[in-house]
Design a protein around this motif. Sequence first.
Motif, PDB file in Angstrom:
ATOM      1  N   CYS A  19       0.934  28.218 -37.434  1.00  0.00           N
ATOM      2  CA  CYS A  19       1.580  28.449 -36.146  1.00  0.00           C
ATOM      3  C   CYS A  19       1.103  29.758 -35.521  1.00  0.00           C
ATOM      4  O   CYS A  19       0.622  30.655 -36.214  1.00  0.00           O
ATOM      5  CB  CYS A  19       3.096  28.479 -36.346  1.00  0.00           C
ATOM      6  SG  CYS A  19       4.009  28.623 -34.793  1.00  0.00           S
ATOM      7  N   CYS A  43       7.935  24.325 -35.529  1.00  0.00           N
ATOM      8  CA  CYS A  43       7.922  25.510 -36.386  1.00  0.00           C
ATOM      9  C   CYS A  43       9.331  26.073 -36.399  1.00  0.00           C
ATOM     10  O   CYS A  43       9.823  26.547 -35.367  1.00  0.00           O
ATOM     11  CB  CYS A  43       6.947  26.553 -35.867  1.00  0.00           C
ATOM     12  SG  CYS A  43       7.083  28.122 -36.760  1.00  0.00           S
ATOM     13  N   CYS A  66       2.853  32.028 -34.681  1.00  0.00           N
ATOM     14  CA  CYS A  66       3.628  33.116 -35.290  1.00  0.00           C
ATOM     15  C   CYS A  66       3.191  33.414 -36.719  1.00  0.00           C
ATOM     16  O   CYS A  66       3.693  34.349 -37.336  1.00  0.00           O
ATOM     17  CB  CYS A  66       5.117  32.786 -35.262  1.00  0.00           C
ATOM     18  SG  CYS A  66       5.626  31.552 -36.488  1.00  0.00           S
ATOM     19  N   SER A  79      10.419  28.724 -37.626  1.00  0.00           N
ATOM     20  CA  SER A  79      10.477  30.178 -37.542  1.00  0.00           C
ATOM     21  C   SER A  79      10.566  30.674 -36.105  1.00  0.00           C
ATOM     22  O   SER A  79      11.335  31.583 -35.794  1.00  0.00           O
ATOM     23  CB  SER A  79       9.245  30.799 -38.203  1.00  0.00           C
ATOM     24  OG  SER A  79       9.247  30.543 -39.590  1.00  0.00           O
ATOM     25  N   CYS A  80       9.760  30.064 -35.226  1.00  0.00           N
ATOM     26  CA  CYS A  80       9.698  30.587 -33.863  1.00  0.00           C
ATOM     27  C   CYS A  80      10.075  29.550 -32.808  1.00  0.00           C
ATOM     28  O   CYS A  80      10.251  29.906 -31.641  1.00  0.00           O
ATOM     29  CB  CYS A  80       8.293  31.122 -33.572  1.00  0.00           C
ATOM     30  SG  CYS A  80       7.038  29.820 -33.512  1.00  0.00           S
ATOM     31  N   ASN A 115       3.406  31.150 -39.322  1.00  0.00           N
ATOM     32  CA  ASN A 115       4.062  30.273 -40.288  1.00  0.00           C
ATOM     33  C   ASN A 115       3.183  29.074 -40.637  1.00  0.00           C
ATOM     34  O   ASN A 115       2.438  28.571 -39.806  1.00  0.00           O
ATOM     35  CB  ASN A 115       5.392  29.793 -39.702  1.00  0.00           C
ATOM     36  CG  ASN A 115       6.118  28.869 -40.646  1.00  0.00           C
ATOM     37  OD1 ASN A 115       6.092  29.050 -41.869  1.00  0.00           O
ATOM     38  ND2 ASN A 115       6.764  27.857 -40.096  1.00  0.00           N
TER      39      ASN A 115
END
Length: 108
Positions: free
Chosen positions: A19, A65, A21, A67-68, A23
């Motif tokens: 990703c 994702c 970010c 995470s973000c 991840n």
Amino acid sequence: MDDNETATVTGHDVTTITCVCGNTVSQAGLIQANSDGVPVYAGGNTPVPDTMAKWPPDEDLYTLCPSCGRVYRDATIEETGTAPVAFRVDVTAAPIAEAIRDHWNLST
Ligand SMILES: [Zn+2]
């Protein structure tokens, strides 16, 4: 946000996404989602949890994702070998946050 963000992907394979970010599948993981970015429930014999989406009948799957909140369209990755960010969702708030929680609960 930058509309031209693109994740790194190898060999047209959505499971190889890194990703924007940072991840990956082996870090915080990536979740199959529908066209609204809601995690889909992939199977088993139990009913689809209220928080999660059913498997899309047209198989138009996306990769979220957790995470973000960036979401990638699987068909784009499989066809082009690139992973532009399709859209972004808020992973810290309902309903996405609750669906992600249930996804992990059901898959462990
Ligand atoms: Zn991310």
